[in-house]
Design a protein around this motif. Structure first.
Motif, PDB file in Angstrom:
ATOM      1  N   GLN B 746       0.830  -1.209   0.000  1.00 16.98           N
ATOM      2  CA  GLN B 746       0.000   0.000   0.000  1.00 16.98           C
ATOM      3  C   GLN B 746       0.862   1.255   0.000  1.00 16.98           C
ATOM      4  N   GLU B 749       2.327   1.710  -3.404  1.00 15.90           N
ATOM      5  CA  GLU B 749       1.269   2.144  -4.313  1.00 15.90           C
ATOM      6  C   GLU B 749       1.065   3.650  -4.212  1.00 15.90           C
ATOM      7  N   SER B 753       2.028   6.552  -7.119  1.00 17.69           N
ATOM      8  CA  SER B 753       1.020   7.427  -7.717  1.00 17.69           C
ATOM      9  C   SER B 753       1.345   8.889  -7.460  1.00 17.69           C
ATOM     10  N   PRO B 769       3.923  -7.870  -7.039  1.00 15.30           N
ATOM     11  CA  PRO B 769       3.024  -7.602  -5.905  1.00 15.30           C
ATOM     12  C   PRO B 769       3.024  -8.727  -4.872  1.00 15.30           C
TER      13      PRO B 769
END
Lengths: 127, 892
Positions: B746, B749, B753, B769
């Protein structure tokens, strides 16, 4: 006074753009270079009437460039305007010992720069 | 017609008066410095004749009557010493003089480290051994008196009262002449001259009686020889064991007897007198013994049976009506006894007062340290009292023993007692390894055996008959006359053998296993090597010290290692083979200079002069000086330590100063960097805002572009300020971490972004992942900040198109590593080491950052118990972030 050739050695693109804008409008020819390491060769190739030199440059500092230039007989009297962002008294002393013509601290006012360049080029043309 | 008792007393008193006069005059002459004859070798030799006491004057004849020629052993011992061991005596005399000893107890104590314990033991042994001997002298005098008084029944004359008179008179004489001098160390010229006179008298007396006997009674030499052969004395009956034992005893006693030591060592004027004495004394002894056998033989023949043979010298002339000769003989015996008692009591009193009375007095009065003139008079008083005590002891012993025949044997027993001092004496002179413990132990064993095997059995009544016959507690191997089951020996031989053998053995063994203290070591060297440097005349007067003494002193002043190094250097310089250099003037001078460095020139000179010059300053004084300078040395080494500490502090200050200077330079450089980073965007902003303000003919495109530059530079300025503040917070440790639980995937991620959104370049990101499902407990926002920074760097600096980023996750041993590897050319080696420095930027690159990103990343990761490092050799720019896994959750 026109047709005079200025070489600007400065690594900050926005500052190059600003100075180029100011001096070009006055009718001077402006070349710029962003690296210190080969600055001497660029000077020798371009043979400017005035050198505007930043102090903190990648490759070689403005102080070293000035000292090496002054050691060369043909550049002993080349007008050199030095611009520094460090703004410490020690730098001014060092620059004067190295034979700087004019020393200015960033940020400068555009008028100051233009006056300085005008002065330096006038002195050269008189001599 | 017998001599009247009154005449006898008058002659005695007159003789004593003459002795007084001689002694007094000799003292007076000596005091004026005249009278060289007083210090002649003749006087010295004659004074040695106190060896011949009444025991030998009268007793030799008795001895000859009882045991034949065995009496010769008594003379043989000293003769052997004088002729065969004169070099040993010379050493003894040299040591005695150089150490200024006052008695044999003083000599032994001095040799064994100035031990008063040893001195007390020797003194007690001497008193125990000599007291019966003094009693013997008193007995001889009273016996001779009695012999005369028997002829004068008008007088009620008792042995006891005459003994008292004699003892008292001798005490007065000894006190008057033995303790006359205020300086207790001075020699006693008066006494020595008087006993020299007495020596002449006894020799003349014995010779006169002898000549009378041989030529007057026997009728010539050949007649005499014939009569001797006819008598039992002529039987040649020699027990070699007993002969050698007694010869040995006589020799040992000659050296060890306190009175002999007094005249031989203490009273000697000139060492060279020994050369004369070496032949003259044996001659004297020879003359003394010449007529013993004739007198014995003729006496046995002429005198009625039962006559005491000990008095033949007196009774033989008397029986022939030669009172004049008897009187001379009496005076000879009287002389023998008095000279012995006077010198013995003087010697014993010196020992008693110096080693027992004075120490007690000083400890009582508590004035041990201060020596004033007051003490000197106390010393003299102590000696006088000691003389009285010694004579009183002799007198009481005489009274208690009843003047019986038991006394006759006491001479040899006495010899055996003092002979116990021989092992420590000889060992002390020739063996440096001899120690105080050895001397004490040997002496104790020897004296104990002497008491047990000789003195106590000899006294009769002291030991129960049962002990003599069966041994103590029935232990037959402990019988006093048959120790360890050795029987068949005559008691004297037995006692001498055991006591001397065990004394010597214990002395040697204990010396070998015990260690001498420094004073002992020094004294041992002084004694054993007393000649080493004192024979030649090298300008040093007196006794030149041994290098070892100098070393002992130097060690105390310079410290052991320095002193030894110095001596070794000097020895090498001299080419000596050992580690000790010869005390050449050259060496002494250098040593003095070295010592002067520690104690000052004057003290150094004085100390060397005292050792080398053999001055009378005692070794203890010297060591005290050395100890004081050792304290000074310690003090100066403390100063040295202080100065070393100061220079250490100075060095630390200098280092601190250098560090501050370095820090200040770093701060200057940092401020310079910050200034540069702030002023650069401000320069652009100012320049373009002035252009916008002052230039009227700008195209709309130009206006928009310049406004955008101003906007970008303003943002850059803000970012820079944010970074600076962030870094400051992180570095100062004031950062507050917001620790939360989460999963690595997480965080990645979110970071991707944030970093890639709105970026000018597109970048391909490779992830796996399934490896990213790692539970974390960390400040997830800070961690994301680090990831964003690294991803942004890849985006900015990756020089390959299109840029690709591989994110590789590995977990191992409670830690997880997240690698960010791009496909660019990576960092140069120089850049790898500098990348995490503040304001570092890849050269030539202008990406809008201030070069603080990686510095901040490293600070953050260190706060999160992890790290971020450059990962070389990955084929591109590669950074690895390591951080701990939340340990309460298993990796799925």
């Amino acid at each position: 006074m026109t047709g005079r050739h200025v070489l600007l050695i400065e690594d900050e693109p926005n500052i190059i753009e600003a100075i180029r804008f100011l001096l070009t409008r006055e009718g001077w020819k402006v070349d710029s270079h962003t690296h210190g390491g080969d600055a001497i060769e660029v000077v020798q190739r371009i043979k400017p009437d005035l050198l505007i030199l930043d102090v903190m440059l990648p490759g070689k500092s403005g102080m070293d460039i000035l000292q090496e230039l002054r050691a060369l007989p043909e550049y002993a009297n080349l007008p050199v305007l030095m611009l520094t962002a460090r703004g410490q008294m020690r730098d001014r002393d060092m620059a004067e010992r190295a034979g700087v013509s004019r020393f200015m601290t960033k940020p400068f006012s555009n008028i100051e720069v233009l006056d300085a360049v005008r002065d330096l080029l006038t002195q050269t043309s008189r001599s | 017609m017998m001599a009247s008792f009154n005449l006898l007393v008058a002659v005695c008193l007159g003789y004593v008066a003459i002795l007084f006069a001689v002694a007094f005059l000799a003292d007076r002459i000596a005091a004026t410095g005249r009278g060289r004859w007083l210090r002649s070798p003749l006087i010295y030799t004659l004074s040695l004749s106190i060896y011949c006491t009444a025991w030998t004057f009268y007793g030799a004849v008795g001895y000859a009557v009882r045991s034949g020629l065995e009496f010769v052993t008594i003379y043989l011992g000293p003769t052997i010493v004088m002729i065969g061991w004169w070099w040993g005596l010379r050493k003894l005399v040299r040591v005695g003089r150089s150490q200024r000893v006052t008695s044999i107890a003083d000599l032994l104590s001095s040799r064994y480290g100035k031990s008063n314990t040893l001195a007390i033991c020797v003194t007690l042994l001497a008193v125990i051994g000599i007291t019966p001997y003094i009693a013997l002298q008193l007995q001889s005098i009273t016996l001779s008196f009695t012999t005369f008084s028997e002829a004068d029944p008008s007088r009620g004359w008792s042995d006891v009262s005459s003994g008292l008179w004699v003892a008292g008179g001798l005490a007065i004489f000894a006190i008057l002449f033995g303790t006359r001098n205020l300086d207790a160390n001075e020699r006693h010229h008066g006494v020595v001259t008087a006993i020299a006179l007495e020596a002449v008298v006894k020799l003349v007396a014995l010779l006169a009686v002898g000549i009378f006997v041989v030529w007057g009674l026997a009728g010539g030499v050949s007649e005499t020889m014939a009569r001797i052969d006819a008598s039992p004395i002529g039987e040649w009956n020699v027990d070699p064991g007993r002969w050698s034992a007694i010869t040995f005893l006589a020799a040992a006693a000659f050296v060890c007897l306190p009175r002999m030591f007094q005249v031989m060592v203490v009273e000697i004027d000139n060492e060279r007198h020994l050369h004369t004495a070496a032949w003259a004394f044996p001659l004297y002894v020879f003359l003394m013994s010449l007529f013993v056998v004739p007198i014995a033989a003729i006496g046995l023949e002429l005198l009625p049976e039962g006559t005491n043979p000990d008095l033949f010298v007196l009774t033989l002339p008397l029986s022939q009506g030669r009172e004049d000769l008897a009187m001379l003989s009496f005076l000879g015996g009287f002389s023998s006894a008095t000279s012995m008692v006077i010198v013995a009591s003087m010697a014993l009193s010196t020992m008693l007062s110096n080693h027992i009375v004075m120490p007690i007095w000083l400890s009582w009065t508590g004035s041990g340290a201060s020596v004033s003139g007051d003490v000197r008079s106390v010393v003299l008083l102590a000696r006088r009292v000691s003389i009285v005590v010694v004579l009183a002891l002799g007198y009481f012993y005489y009274m208690l023993s009843g003047g019986g025949a038991g006394l006759a044997a006491i001479g040899l027993i006495s010899f055996a007692g003092v002979a116990q001092m021989l092992p420590p004496l000889v060992g002390g002179l020739y063996w440096r390894g001899a120690t105080r413990s050895g001397a004490l132990a040997g002496l104790a064993v020897g004296a104990g055996l002497w008491l047990y095997t000789l003195l106590l059995p000899g006294l009769g009544g002291f030991l129960p008959e049962a002990v003599l016959q069966q041994g103590p507690f029935g232990l037959s191997w402990l019988r006093p006359h048959a120790l360890f089951g050795i029987t068949g020996l005559d008691p004297m031989t037995h006692a001498v053998m055991w006591s001397m053998a065990l004394n010597t053995l214990v002395f040697v063994v204990v010396s070998l296993i015990s260690l001498p203290d420094p004073v002992e070591r020094l004294q041992g060297a002084q004694f054993v090597d007393v000649f080493e440097h004192s024979t030649g005349l090298r300008g040093w007067t007196g006794y030149v010290a041994q290098s070892e003494d100098l070393l002992v002193m130097a060690q105390r002043i310079l410290g052991a290692s320095d002193a030894q190094a110095l001596f070794q250097r000097e020895a090498k310089r001299q080419g000596a083979r050992g580690t000790l250099p010869e005390p050449t003037p050259d060496f002494l001078q250098r040593l003095e200079r070295n010592l002067a460095g520690s104690v000052g020139a004057a003290a150094a000179h004085a100390m060397i002069a005292q050792i080398v010059g053999g001055s009378s300053v005692s070794v203890e004084d010297l060591l005290a000086v050395a100890d004081e300078s050792a304290q000074m040395l310690e003090y100066s080494s403390q100063l040295e330590a202080k100065s070393a500490e100061l220079s250490r502090t100075a060095r630390q200050l200098r280092e601190a100063n250098e560090m501050l200077t370095r820090l200040s330079e770093q701060k200057d450089a940092f401020l310079g960097q910050v200034s540069h980073e702030l002023r650069t965007p401000m320069t652009s902003i100012r320049a373009f805002s002035e252009i916008l303000r002052d230039t009227e003919d700008l195209t709309p495109a130009e206006t928009t572009r310049y406004a955008a530059i101003i906007h970008d530079e303003a943002l850059r300025l803000t970012r820079l300020l944010d970074d600076l503040l962030d870094l400051n917070v992180l570095e100062s440790g004031q950062v507050s971490l917001n620790m939360r639980s989460g999963v690595l995937a997480q965080v990645l991620e979110h970071a991707l972004s944030a970093a890639l959104a709105g970026a000018a370049r597109k970048m391909i990101v490779h992830r796996r992942p399934e490896t990213e499902n790692i539970p974390l407990h960390s400040d997830l926002d800070r961690l994301a900040q680090v990831f964003i920074n690294l991803i942004s760097n890849a985006l900015k600096y990756c020089d390959t198109e299109p840029p690709e980023l591989t994110i590789r996750v590995q977990s191992q041993g409670g830690k997880v590593s997240v690698d960010f590897i791009d496909n660019g050319s990576g960092l140069t080696e120089e850049a790898q080491t500098l990348a995490f420095e503040k304001f570092y930027r890849v050269s030539g690159e202008k990406a809008g950052g201030a070069g603080l990103g990686l510095a901040i990343c490293r600070e953050i990761m260190q706060r999160l118990d992890g790290d971020v490092t450059y990962l070389p050799g990955q084929g591109g720019g590669a950074f690895r972030v390591t951080l701990p896994i939340r340990d309460d959750v298993k990796v799925a």
